[in-house]
Design a protein around this motif. Structure first.
Motif, mmCIF file in Angstrom:
data_model
loop_
_atom_site.group_PDB
_atom_site.id
_atom_site.type_symbol
_atom_site.label_atom_id
_atom_site.label_comp_id
_atom_site.label_asym_id
_atom_site.label_seq_id
_atom_site.Cartn_x
_atom_site.Cartn_y
_atom_site.Cartn_z
ATOM 1 N N THR A 14 0.827 -1.202 0.000
ATOM 2 C CA THR A 14 0.000 0.000 0.000
ATOM 3 C C THR A 14 0.863 1.255 0.000
ATOM 4 O OG1 THR A 14 -1.739 -1.167 1.180
ATOM 5 C CG2 THR A 14 -1.815 1.223 1.231
ATOM 6 N N ALA A 15 1.871 1.299 0.861
ATOM 7 C CA ALA A 15 2.756 2.467 0.921
ATOM 8 C C ALA A 15 3.553 2.616 -0.371
ATOM 9 C CB ALA A 15 3.690 2.356 2.114
ATOM 10 N N GLY A 16 4.023 1.505 -0.931
ATOM 11 C CA GLY A 16 4.771 1.562 -2.187
ATOM 12 C C GLY A 16 3.933 2.070 -3.347
ATOM 13 N N PHE A 17 2.698 1.619 -3.421
ATOM 14 C CA PHE A 17 1.812 2.086 -4.488
ATOM 15 C C PHE A 17 1.518 3.575 -4.336
ATOM 16 C CE2 PHE A 17 -2.480 2.323 -6.511
ATOM 17 C CZ PHE A 17 -2.052 2.072 -7.810
ATOM 18 N N SER A 18 1.330 4.011 -3.116
ATOM 19 C CA SER A 18 1.066 5.425 -2.870
ATOM 20 C C SER A 18 2.288 6.284 -3.218
ATOM 21 C CB SER A 18 0.667 5.631 -1.414
ATOM 22 O OG SER A 18 0.328 6.959 -1.176
ATOM 23 N N ILE A 19 3.470 5.810 -2.889
ATOM 24 C CA ILE A 19 4.692 6.553 -3.234
ATOM 25 C C ILE A 19 4.883 6.579 -4.743
ATOM 26 C CG2 ILE A 19 7.217 6.448 -3.078
ATOM 27 C CD1 ILE A 19 6.802 5.511 -0.162
ATOM 28 N N ALA A 20 4.562 5.498 -5.428
ATOM 29 C CA ALA A 20 4.652 5.482 -6.891
ATOM 30 C C ALA A 20 3.702 6.506 -7.502
ATOM 31 C CB ALA A 20 4.335 4.084 -7.415
ATOM 32 N N VAL A 21 2.511 6.641 -6.941
ATOM 33 C CA VAL A 21 1.569 7.651 -7.429
ATOM 34 C C VAL A 21 2.129 9.052 -7.193
ATOM 35 C CG1 VAL A 21 -0.725 8.648 -7.031
ATOM 36 C CG2 VAL A 21 -0.458 6.187 -7.267
#
Length: 128
Positions: free
Chosen positions: A48-55
């Motif tokens: 979840t945190a990785g996807f948010s940082i990618a966004v």
């Protein structure tokens, strides 16, 4: 004539219904369990945190309108991940499994979502 003590004793069917309704409790601080819930909670939080940082990284490289939308989508992703972890906490609690690790993951993601909402809101309001 019936004995008055017989009237106050619960029947066997009432005892079995009460036993079915009780929720088995587990120790939320037990981190050595073999059910894999700690690993699943950590993977959920990291993804979840990785996807948010990618966004957020895509938002940094995009135009104004898309940037605004992505800056608001990143904390929303964290919020959805935190709420999902809270649901998993409740489901683990109801089934008698280790629920403390999911509650920790939920608090972590909800705190990150709050920080991202505050910083993204500041950037969005200053850019317009």
């Amino acid at each position: 004539m019936t004995n008055s003590a017989d009237k106050h004793q619960p029947s066997d069917s009432a005892d079995s219904a009460r036993a079915q309704r009780s929720v088995p409790q587990s120790d939320p601080s037990d981190l050595r369990g073999s059910d894999g819930s700690l690993r699943r909670a950590v993977v959920h939080s990291v993804v979840t945190a990785g996807f948010s940082i990618a966004v957020l990284l895509v938002a940094a490289a995009s135009s104004d309108t898309l940037r605004t939308a992505l800056l608001l989508a990143a904390p929303a992703i964290m919020l959805i991940g935190g709420l999902t972890a809270l649901v998993r906490t409740y489901l683990a609690y109801r089934s008698g499994r280790r629920w403390g690790v999911w509650q920790g993951a939920a608090w972590f993601l909800l705190c990150l979502a709050l920080m991202l909402f505050m910083s993204a809101g500041n950037v969005v309001l200053k850019s317009e």
